[in-house]
Design a protein around this motif. Sequence first.
Motif, mmCIF file in Angstrom:
data_model
loop_
_atom_site.group_PDB
_atom_site.id
_atom_site.type_symbol
_atom_site.label_atom_id
_atom_site.label_comp_id
_atom_site.label_asym_id
_atom_site.label_seq_id
_atom_site.Cartn_x
_atom_site.Cartn_y
_atom_site.Cartn_z
ATOM 1 N N ASN A 140 0.960 -1.357 0.127
ATOM 2 C CA ASN A 140 0.036 -0.502 -0.171
ATOM 3 C C ASN A 140 1.212 1.502 0.693
ATOM 4 N N ARG A 143 1.644 2.056 -3.696
ATOM 5 C CA ARG A 143 0.885 2.799 -4.326
ATOM 6 C C ARG A 143 0.355 3.664 -4.103
ATOM 7 N N ASP A 147 1.240 6.948 -8.494
ATOM 8 C CA ASP A 147 0.276 7.454 -8.662
ATOM 9 C C ASP A 147 -0.225 6.200 -10.269
ATOM 10 N N TYR A 148 -0.939 5.722 -10.796
ATOM 11 C CA TYR A 148 -1.248 5.043 -11.644
ATOM 12 C C TYR A 148 -1.425 6.146 -12.612
ATOM 13 N N CYS A 170 1.253 -0.593 -13.468
ATOM 14 C CA CYS A 170 1.056 -2.265 -12.793
ATOM 15 C C CYS A 170 2.712 -2.531 -12.581
ATOM 16 N N HIS A 173 4.524 -0.400 -10.375
ATOM 17 C CA HIS A 173 4.006 -0.836 -9.406
ATOM 18 C C HIS A 173 4.624 -1.742 -8.599
ATOM 19 N N PRO A 224 -0.094 -4.397 -5.862
ATOM 20 C CA PRO A 224 -0.174 -2.528 -5.229
ATOM 21 C C PRO A 224 -0.694 -2.018 -6.536
ATOM 22 N N ALA A 225 -1.103 -2.442 -7.973
ATOM 23 C CA ALA A 225 -1.330 -1.044 -8.137
ATOM 24 C C ALA A 225 -3.654 -0.862 -7.981
ATOM 25 N N ASN A 226 -3.422 -2.303 -7.423
ATOM 26 C CA ASN A 226 -4.868 -2.067 -7.154
ATOM 27 C C ASN A 226 -4.807 -2.649 -5.672
ATOM 28 N N ARG A 227 -4.252 -2.658 -4.995
ATOM 29 C CA ARG A 227 -4.342 -2.684 -3.474
ATOM 30 C C ARG A 227 -4.852 -4.046 -3.012
#
Length: 275
Positions: A140, A143, A147-148, A170, A173, A224-227
Amino acid sequence: MQLSVTHHTRYHYGQAAWLVVQALRMWPAPSESQQVKSWRVEVDGKVLQPTGVDGFGNPVATHAIDRQVSELHLAVHAQVRTLDRSGVHGDDAGGLPPMFFLKPTPLTLPSPGIIALADAAAGEGEGEGEGLGRLHRLANAVRDKVDYVSDTTDACTSAAEAFEAGTGVCQDHAQVLIAAARHLGYPARYVSGYLCPMEADDAAASHAWAELFVDGLGWVGFDPANRVSPDEHYVRVACGRDYRDAAPVRGLHRGGGDETLDVDVRITQSAQTTQ
């Protein structure tokens, strides 16, 4: 979850190329988190079978086109049944020992900023030990920092560069998390695959995440991109020390001028669910 994957990649050359050589890692290795019902890779409509397995356990094949070509079409058609194992991939049968994945690569060298972030995340949550809580905090934190934002990095961008820029996708990350985890003493590796849309408005996509080795569990995935940790929405394909080891396609061409590509990924879910 029953998933159907269709992945088309079309290469276009500004002028006719007279030689194209590509190494493909587009077939999944056996995994307890998924059952491959069918998996077909085509090059310009002709089926290509893997010809070997690399040192990371990935099925691989190399093909070459030694004639003039202005376009090249790669396609994947697959049917996969996926299972939710809360990200736990487990132990690989044979292959490289986990400690091999502690050594940094040029793409995953930890910068001072990555080291500071890792140390801070590891120091939080006193009393939680060195288990999964620490690793979720670390993912987290990555992430939070990166930032994406699409089109701000490319295949050659290192973890340190993405961390400094504060933006990436991604792939970035995953590589920042790998660099941070290795600094803390966790073997870490890069995973490539697919992500089925979790919401109706989300798009299917090629995807990347990291796996960290945890005593007692083996390899555990963190996205990590989507936690989240990978669940039944994820299709695992290849792994390695970083992007370069697990990239679906790596290659070269002679002639051809500029190379551009179009990618279309579609993943659909059937009505059948896991039992």
